[in-house]
Write an enzyme that holds these catalytic residues in place. Structure first.
Site, PDB file in Angstrom:
ATOM      1  N   PRO A  53      52.344  29.974  26.065  1.00 43.33           N
ATOM      2  CA  PRO A  53      50.873  30.003  26.071  1.00 43.33           C
ATOM      3  C   PRO A  53      50.289  28.978  25.107  1.00 43.33           C
ATOM      4  O   PRO A  53      50.914  28.658  24.082  1.00 43.33           O
ATOM      5  CB  PRO A  53      50.534  31.421  25.618  1.00 43.33           C
ATOM      6  N   ASP A  54      49.114  28.443  25.435  1.00 38.96           N
ATOM      7  CA  ASP A  54      48.425  27.565  24.487  1.00 38.96           C
ATOM      8  C   ASP A  54      47.628  28.439  23.520  1.00 38.96           C
ATOM      9  O   ASP A  54      47.790  29.662  23.487  1.00 38.96           O
ATOM     10  CB  ASP A  54      47.570  26.515  25.212  1.00 38.96           C
ATOM     11  N   PHE A  55      46.764  27.823  22.720  1.00 40.77           N
ATOM     12  CA  PHE A  55      45.955  28.605  21.788  1.00 40.77           C
ATOM     13  C   PHE A  55      44.681  29.130  22.446  1.00 40.77           C
ATOM     14  O   PHE A  55      44.353  30.288  22.342  1.00 40.77           O
ATOM     15  CB  PHE A  55      45.514  27.726  20.608  1.00 40.77           C
ATOM     16  N   ARG A  56      43.955  28.186  23.089  1.00 38.64           N
ATOM     17  CA  ARG A  56      42.537  28.473  23.337  1.00 38.64           C
ATOM     18  C   ARG A  56      42.157  28.781  24.771  1.00 38.64           C
ATOM     19  O   ARG A  56      40.991  29.056  25.030  1.00 38.64           O
ATOM     20  CB  ARG A  56      41.697  27.297  22.809  1.00 38.64           C
ATOM     21  N   ASN A 127      52.578  19.624  19.630  1.00 42.27           N
ATOM     22  CA  ASN A 127      53.401  20.781  19.966  1.00 42.27           C
ATOM     23  C   ASN A 127      54.594  20.912  19.035  1.00 42.27           C
ATOM     24  O   ASN A 127      55.095  19.934  18.490  1.00 42.27           O
ATOM     25  CB  ASN A 127      53.864  20.691  21.421  1.00 42.27           C
ATOM     26  N   ASP A 129      57.246  22.788  20.195  1.00 43.61           N
ATOM     27  CA  ASP A 129      58.273  23.355  21.069  1.00 43.61           C
ATOM     28  C   ASP A 129      59.429  22.406  21.353  1.00 43.61           C
ATOM     29  O   ASP A 129      60.412  22.791  21.991  1.00 43.61           O
ATOM     30  CB  ASP A 129      57.641  23.851  22.385  1.00 43.61           C
ATOM     31  N   HIS A 146      52.268  17.991  14.105  1.00 38.76           N
ATOM     32  CA  HIS A 146      52.160  19.290  13.451  1.00 38.76           C
ATOM     33  C   HIS A 146      53.530  19.854  13.099  1.00 38.76           C
ATOM     34  O   HIS A 146      53.707  21.064  12.997  1.00 38.76           O
ATOM     35  CB  HIS A 146      51.371  20.266  14.333  1.00 38.76           C
ATOM     36  N   CYS A 181      65.510  31.832  -4.384  1.00 38.62           N
ATOM     37  CA  CYS A 181      64.461  32.533  -5.161  1.00 38.62           C
ATOM     38  C   CYS A 181      63.861  33.711  -4.401  1.00 38.62           C
ATOM     39  O   CYS A 181      62.927  34.343  -4.893  1.00 38.62           O
ATOM     40  CB  CYS A 181      63.369  31.555  -5.562  1.00 38.62           C
ATOM     41  N   THR A 218      45.249  19.041  25.787  1.00 37.52           N
ATOM     42  CA  THR A 218      44.793  19.373  24.430  1.00 37.52           C
ATOM     43  C   THR A 218      43.285  19.565  24.405  1.00 37.52           C
ATOM     44  O   THR A 218      42.560  18.860  25.120  1.00 37.52           O
ATOM     45  CB  THR A 218      45.197  18.290  23.409  1.00 37.52           C
ATOM     46  N   CYS A 262      48.133  19.511  34.207  1.00 40.50           N
ATOM     47  CA  CYS A 262      48.880  18.303  33.842  1.00 40.50           C
ATOM     48  C   CYS A 262      49.928  17.953  34.889  1.00 40.50           C
ATOM     49  O   CYS A 262      50.122  16.768  35.211  1.00 40.50           O
ATOM     50  CB  CYS A 262      49.611  18.510  32.519  1.00 40.50           C
TER      51      CYS A 262
HETATM   52  P1  CNA Z   1      44.598  24.324  22.576  1.00 40.15           P
HETATM   53  O1  CNA Z   1      43.509  24.212  21.598  1.00 40.15           O
HETATM   54  O2  CNA Z   1      45.090  25.671  22.973  1.00 40.15           O
HETATM   55  O3  CNA Z   1      44.110  23.544  23.874  1.00 40.15           O
HETATM   56  C1  CNA Z   1      44.895  23.467  25.028  1.00 40.15           C
HETATM   57  C2  CNA Z   1      44.141  22.626  26.043  1.00 40.15           C
HETATM   58  O4  CNA Z   1      44.976  22.416  27.156  1.00 40.15           O
HETATM   59  C3  CNA Z   1      42.850  23.265  26.539  1.00 40.15           C
HETATM   60  O5  CNA Z   1      41.856  22.294  26.643  1.00 40.15           O
HETATM   61  C4  CNA Z   1      43.251  23.810  27.916  1.00 40.15           C
HETATM   62  O6  CNA Z   1      42.173  23.825  28.828  1.00 40.15           O
HETATM   63  C5  CNA Z   1      44.274  22.801  28.340  1.00 40.15           C
HETATM   64  N1  CNA Z   1      45.291  23.304  29.248  1.00 40.15           N
HETATM   65  C6  CNA Z   1      45.950  24.488  29.212  1.00 40.15           C
HETATM   66  N2  CNA Z   1      46.877  24.542  30.175  1.00 40.15           N
HETATM   67  C7  CNA Z   1      46.789  23.361  30.838  1.00 40.15           C
HETATM   68  C8  CNA Z   1      47.482  22.812  31.941  1.00 40.15           C
HETATM   69  N3  CNA Z   1      48.466  23.466  32.558  1.00 40.15           N
HETATM   70  N4  CNA Z   1      47.137  21.578  32.362  1.00 40.15           N
HETATM   71  C9  CNA Z   1      46.130  20.890  31.756  1.00 40.15           C
HETATM   72  N5  CNA Z   1      45.441  21.362  30.709  1.00 40.15           N
HETATM   73  C10 CNA Z   1      45.785  22.589  30.245  1.00 40.15           C
HETATM   74  O7  CNA Z   1      45.884  23.492  22.104  1.00 40.15           O
HETATM   75  P2  CNA Z   1      45.930  22.114  21.309  1.00 40.15           P
HETATM   76  O8  CNA Z   1      47.305  21.602  21.484  1.00 40.15           O
HETATM   77  O9  CNA Z   1      44.797  21.237  21.608  1.00 40.15           O
HETATM   78  O10 CNA Z   1      45.751  22.635  19.806  1.00 40.15           O
HETATM   79  C11 CNA Z   1      46.529  22.193  18.833  1.00 40.15           C
HETATM   80  C12 CNA Z   1      47.500  23.274  18.299  1.00 40.15           C
HETATM   81  C13 CNA Z   1      48.126  24.123  19.359  1.00 40.15           C
HETATM   82  C14 CNA Z   1      48.659  22.640  17.641  1.00 40.15           C
HETATM   83  O11 CNA Z   1      48.605  22.908  16.284  1.00 40.15           O
HETATM   84  C15 CNA Z   1      49.930  23.229  18.233  1.00 40.15           C
HETATM   85  O12 CNA Z   1      50.932  23.420  17.288  1.00 40.15           O
HETATM   86  C16 CNA Z   1      49.485  24.490  18.800  1.00 40.15           C
HETATM   87  N6  CNA Z   1      50.309  25.120  19.851  1.00 40.15           N
HETATM   88  C17 CNA Z   1      51.459  24.551  20.289  1.00 40.15           C
HETATM   89  C18 CNA Z   1      52.191  25.169  21.269  1.00 40.15           C
HETATM   90  C19 CNA Z   1      53.464  24.518  21.736  1.00 40.15           C
HETATM   91  O13 CNA Z   1      54.177  23.922  20.929  1.00 40.15           O
HETATM   92  N7  CNA Z   1      53.758  24.576  23.031  1.00 40.15           N
HETATM   93  C20 CNA Z   1      51.763  26.369  21.835  1.00 40.15           C
HETATM   94  C21 CNA Z   1      50.572  26.958  21.356  1.00 40.15           C
HETATM   95  C22 CNA Z   1      49.863  26.314  20.370  1.00 40.15           C
END
Ligand code: CNA
Length: 385
Positions: A53-56, A127, A129, A146, A181, A218, A262
């Site tokens: 899952p993403d964050f937002r 990311n 991952d 990050h 420690c 992102t 994507c």
């Molecule tokens: P975010 O803020 O959650 O944004 C994700 C973006 O991607 C949003 O605009 C979504 O609409 C878009 N999105 C989601 N799924 C898709 C898809 N399948 N195709 C196209 N667009 C999509 O995440 P960001 O990366 O912008 O925020 C930065 C954080 C998230 C970093 O610090 C990461 O470490 C952190 N993060 C990383 C992971 C990972 O490593 N896979 C997972 C969750 C969070």
């Protein structure tokens, strides 16, 4: 054009460099201008189709699910101050994100293809991952802005912690402690309030030299990463492949917006470039070996087992929905009674508060409510505890 869900937003401003503000225009630009310095910038959205899952994203993003844990703020799970108080939510998440259980997406393979074609100048990822590495992109082409799970240190004495012990701790959902420690150990992932790795600052200016920039998956909300697309020179095309328009992309005449997922976006660009078969073959090669998988995991499930799994999944989904509403009701009720606004300030109290909030009138499987699908081990932990 096929039946892609992605929509190319092509506004009326005429492009200055591209023939057209779409992926066909980008493909022609790549071929005719002998593009060789492509900078790619990505976030969690390129890994969501791998199952991370993403964050937002609403509903599916980690923040909407972490909110249920009743953290002061969902972002606190990546806050170093909060981690000192209560590292457990982070380690629950770490188990979900830790490398080794996910297959790269075709968008990751597209980055590898850019590299193989000699076009990739640098890949900037937020990311943690490591899926681009798994897709075959060499480590020196990647800036992990990050950080990553590759190494880990004590947050107090800064001593390095052994990889094998870390892997075991993450897999067992245990919080690792420093061998010297007894301080808390954290993977070298950049938390809110921490400095980015030197590698980021050493390569930060590279986008200024790019002849094409591709931004994928992102929200461009985390600084300083979010400032990178702005460093790309005027007149250099920037392509955004994302579910939503972000970061002011689309404001320049040679910005191309591909609003959709994507995987569809990169397939479309590969097709326009005549690379479709190569891309599919490259992605196919990332499949874990079937024989090895079966040896590790046993034979594939029977039809009955599959049906049972589906029933369990649907049951959990119903529980999840009910869990959300009853927990919400409970919180509103307690809020109205003025009993729920106290911030806890110890790890134990935070855990207790979560349990209290989620446990009101619910059974064990509901006690982690909507988190079951994101943190199945929490459900197990609660049941066994
Ligand atoms: P975010 O803020 O959650 O944004 C994700 C973006 O991607 C949003 O605009 C979504 O609409 C878009 N999105 C989601 N799924 C898709 C898809 N399948 N195709 C196209 N667009 C999509 O995440 P960001 O990366 O912008 O925020 C930065 C954080 C998230 C970093 O610090 C990461 O470490 C952190 N993060 C990383 C992971 C990972 O490593 N896979 C997972 C969750 C969070």
């Amino acid at each position: 054009m096929g039946n892609e869900s992605s929509t190319v937003v092509d506004d009326s401003t005429p492009p200055s460099v591209l023939e057209a503000r779409n992926l066909e225009g980008v493909a022609k630009y790549i071929k005719q201008r002998s593009v060789q310095r492509v900078v790619v910038m990505v976030g969690a959205g390129i890994s969501t189709s791998a199952g991370i899952p993403d964050f937002r994203s609403p509903d599916t993003g980690l923040y909407s699910n972490l909110a249920y844990l009743d953290l002061p703020e969902p972002e606190d799970v990546f806050d170093i101050g909060f981690f000192r108080e209560n590292p457990r939510p982070f380690y629950a998440l770490a188990r979900e994100l830790a490398p080794g259980q996910f297959r790269p997406t075709i968008a990751h393979s597209f980055i590898k293809l850019l590299y193989d074609e000699g076009l990739l100048m640098k890949h900037f990822t937020q990311n943690i991952d490591c899926l681009e590495r798994l897709a075959g992109v060499p480590g020196d082409m990647i800036v992990e802005a990050h950080g990553s799970f590759a190494t880990q240190h004590c947050i107090d004495c800064k001593a390095e912690y052994p990889d094998d012990l870390m892997k075991a701790a993450v897999a067992k959902e245990e919080v690792p402690h420093c061998l010297q420690c007894q301080g808390l150990v954290k993977p070298d992932i950049v938390f809110f309030g921490e400095a980015l790795p030197a590698d980021f600052f050493e390569n930060r200016e590279l986008p200024e030299q790019a002849d094409l920039c591709i931004i994928m998956g992102t929200s461009l909300t985390v600084q300083p990463f979010a400032s990178l697309p702005g460093l790309v020179r005027e007149g250099v095309p920037r392509v955004l492949i994302n579910m939503e328009r972000v970061g002011g992309l689309g404001s320049r005449p040679d910005d191309v917006l591909v609003l959709g997922d994507c995987d569809t976006g990169v397939r479309k660009l590969a097709r326009a470039l005549g690379w479709e078969q190569q891309l599919e073959a490259m992605w196919e090669a990332t499949k874990p070996d079937q024989g090895t998988r079966e040896a590790e995991q046993g034979p594939p499930p029977t039809r009955e087992e599959q049906l049972q799994d589906e029933v369990d999944r649907l049951t959990e989904e119903v529980d999840r929905t009910l869990g959300f509403s009853s927990a919400y009701e409970e919180r509103v009720r307690r809020h109205l009674e003025g009993t729920s606004s106290q911030k806890t300030d110890s790890a134990e109290e935070t855990t207790r508060r979560t349990t209290t909030t989620t446990g009101a009138g619910q059974n064990d499987s509901e006690s982690v409510g909507g988190l079951g699908h994101v943190f199945p081990h929490l459900a197990r932990a609660n049941k066994s505890g």
